[in-house]
Motif scaffolding. Structure first.
Motif, short mmCIF file in Angstrom:
data_model
loop_
_atom_site.label_atom_id
_atom_site.label_comp_id
_atom_site.label_asym_id
_atom_site.label_seq_id
_atom_site.Cartn_x
_atom_site.Cartn_y
_atom_site.Cartn_z
N ILE A 229 0.84 -1.20 0.00
CA ILE A 229 0.00 0.00 0.00
C ILE A 229 0.87 1.25 0.00
N SER A 230 0.63 2.14 -0.97
CA SER A 230 1.40 3.39 -1.07
C SER A 230 0.73 4.47 -0.23
N LEU A 231 1.30 4.76 0.93
CA LEU A 231 0.67 5.70 1.85
C LEU A 231 0.45 7.08 1.22
N ASP A 232 1.41 7.50 0.37
CA ASP A 232 1.30 8.83 -0.27
C ASP A 232 0.11 8.93 -1.20
N ALA A 233 -0.39 7.79 -1.68
CA ALA A 233 -1.45 7.80 -2.70
C ALA A 233 -2.85 7.76 -2.11
N ILE A 234 -2.98 7.54 -0.80
CA ILE A 234 -4.31 7.35 -0.19
C ILE A 234 -5.10 8.66 -0.22
N PRO A 235 -6.29 8.67 -0.86
CA PRO A 235 -7.11 9.89 -0.82
C PRO A 235 -7.78 10.04 0.56
N ILE A 236 -7.69 11.24 1.13
CA ILE A 236 -8.20 11.47 2.49
C ILE A 236 -9.07 12.72 2.49
N LEU A 237 -10.18 12.67 3.24
CA LEU A 237 -11.07 13.82 3.35
C LEU A 237 -10.34 14.97 4.04
N PRO A 238 -10.62 16.23 3.59
CA PRO A 238 -10.04 17.39 4.26
C PRO A 238 -10.36 17.35 5.76
N LYS A 239 -9.41 17.68 6.58
CA LYS A 239 -9.55 17.79 8.05
C LYS A 239 -9.50 16.44 8.77
N ALA A 240 -9.59 15.32 8.06
CA ALA A 240 -9.65 14.03 8.76
C ALA A 240 -8.36 13.78 9.56
N GLU A 241 -7.21 14.11 8.96
CA GLU A 241 -5.94 13.88 9.69
C GLU A 241 -5.85 14.78 10.92
N GLU A 242 -6.29 16.02 10.73
CA GLU A 242 -6.25 16.97 11.86
C GLU A 242 -7.12 16.46 13.02
N VAL A 306 -16.01 10.52 -15.34
CA VAL A 306 -17.41 10.50 -14.90
C VAL A 306 -17.60 11.21 -13.56
N GLY A 307 -16.57 11.92 -13.12
CA GLY A 307 -16.73 12.77 -11.93
C GLY A 307 -16.19 12.19 -10.64
N ILE A 308 -15.53 11.03 -10.73
CA ILE A 308 -14.99 10.42 -9.50
C ILE A 308 -13.55 10.89 -9.35
N LYS A 309 -13.44 12.16 -8.94
CA LYS A 309 -12.16 12.87 -8.96
C LYS A 309 -11.17 12.35 -7.92
N ASP A 310 -11.69 11.75 -6.84
CA ASP A 310 -10.80 11.32 -5.77
C ASP A 310 -10.24 9.92 -5.98
N ALA A 311 -10.64 9.25 -7.06
CA ALA A 311 -10.14 7.88 -7.30
C ALA A 311 -8.61 7.90 -7.43
N ARG A 312 -7.96 6.90 -6.82
CA ARG A 312 -6.50 6.81 -6.87
C ARG A 312 -6.09 5.33 -6.95
N ILE A 313 -4.94 5.08 -7.57
CA ILE A 313 -4.31 3.77 -7.49
C ILE A 313 -3.53 3.76 -6.17
N ILE A 314 -3.95 2.91 -5.24
CA ILE A 314 -3.38 3.00 -3.89
C ILE A 314 -2.52 1.80 -3.51
N ALA A 315 -2.58 0.71 -4.29
CA ALA A 315 -1.89 -0.50 -3.83
C ALA A 315 -1.58 -1.42 -5.00
N GLU A 316 -0.71 -2.39 -4.73
CA GLU A 316 -0.28 -3.35 -5.73
C GLU A 316 -0.27 -4.74 -5.09
N ILE A 317 -0.70 -5.73 -5.85
CA ILE A 317 -0.66 -7.11 -5.35
C ILE A 317 0.76 -7.65 -5.54
#
Ligand code: CO
Ligand code: CO
Ligand code: CO
Length: 328
Positions: A229-242, A306-317
């Protein structure tokens, strides 16, 4: 009852079996699948819960989007739904229930799903959700296992809904963060599922109560693969980390961590607030889609179109370590 409690209670009981049962509860997948003909199977799932937002109409929308998601996660098309309602009729006005049901109906209309019935009981605590039936071709079923070495995993919604909801209950969340989270939870996984249908997908599930790492652990199946899992690639909601760093973390995240941590390597390199987010139980979370490496960029582009702007490649098998998640 928390996630997994029903499975534990059923453990060891003599389950019903049938040759047409293609995906049963022992598979711990998103929905059950029963073959009615060689070219047609039913996808069935049910989900309901207590309110996670104050506005009853919005709660109805979120509960419906969440219940429908498990059919999308199997690759199916939802067609009918039934309301499940527990309502404190002595203490709460019927107009509250009407607003919830209107929210649910609006989501069903958006999903082109028909309401065919329902059941209500009187209860001290309000609960709402749906039992959903969908259709699928038996050859098109996407289980949560089946990912192959080299596959990439795409996540279609950002994480942190449990943390933002916890902050909101504590009166600590900004209205923008809450608004964004509510919109996200009310968003159907329908468009993502439609994009997925145009490609060769190896496995799919949705992120809900077990959190990202819990659901990725379920994707390990019988442990013949690992997931990096690539930690840098994980999409996160604004303020969630805070909010996570302020300790506004739901109890479910801690339970997920206790349960899944033995399978997770590299947690020591992960900032504590990010680790909380990775274990945060999601309501109506995104899809996790395992696809061949050569298709991953195309799928991502279609999802964003189609508007799914937060989609990311987050991991590799990966082939090794087997049966483990590795955070990098
Ligand atoms: Co699911
Ligand atoms: Co479910
Ligand atoms: Co699935």
């Amino acid at each position: 009852m928390g996630p997994g409690d029903l499975d534990r209670a059923l453990c060891g009981l003599p389950l019903t079996t049938h040759p047409n049962l293609l995906v049963g509860i022992e598979r711990a997948d998103d929905a059950g699948v029963y073959k009615v003909r060689d070219d047609l199977a039913l996808v069935q799932t049910v989900d309901f819960f207590t309110p996670i937002v104050d506005d009853p109409y919005t709660f109805g929308q979120i509960a419906a989007a969440n219940a429908l998601s498990d059919v999308y996660a199997m690759g199916g098309t939802p067609i009918t739904a039934m309301n499940l309602v527990a309502f404190p009729i002595q203490s709460m006005g019927i107009e509250v229930l009407r607003a919830i049901l209107r929210g649910g109906l609006d989501k069903m209309r958006e999903a082109e799903v028909v309401l065919v019935g329902g059941h209500s009981v009187e209860d001290q605590e309000l609960k709402y959700g749906l039992a959903v039936t969908g259709l699928i071709h038996p050859d098109a079923i996407l289980t949560n296992t089946g990912a192959q070495v080299g596959n990439r995993i795409i996540l279609t919604k950002p994480l942190g809904t449990g943390i933002i909801n916890t902050a909101q209950k504590g009166g600590m969340a900004s209205s923008e963060a809450v608004q964004r989270t509510v919109e996200l939870m009310a968003t159907l996984n329908r468009r993502a599922a439609e994009v997925m249908r145009g490609f060769h997908v190896h496995a799919c599930t949705d992120v809900t109560g077990f959190g990202l790492l819990g659901h990725l652990c379920e994707m390990l199946g019988d442990g013949k693969i690992g997931i990096k899992i690539s930690l840098d690639a994980i999409p996160i909601l604004p303020k969630a980390e805070e909010y996570a760093s302020m300790g506004l973390v739901p109890g479910g995240a801690l339970r997920n961590r206790e349960f899944y941590a033995p399978k997770v390597k590299g947690a020591n390199i992960c900032p504590p607030s990010l680790l909380d987010i990775l274990y945060d139980p999601q309501t109506s979370g995104g899809l996790l889609i395992a696809v061949p490496e050569e298709d991953a960029a195309d799928i991502l582009r279609f999802l964003q179109e189609v508007g799914i702007k937060d989609a990311r490649i987050i991991a590799e098998i990966i082939a090794k370590p087997k049966g483990r998640l590795v955070l990098v």
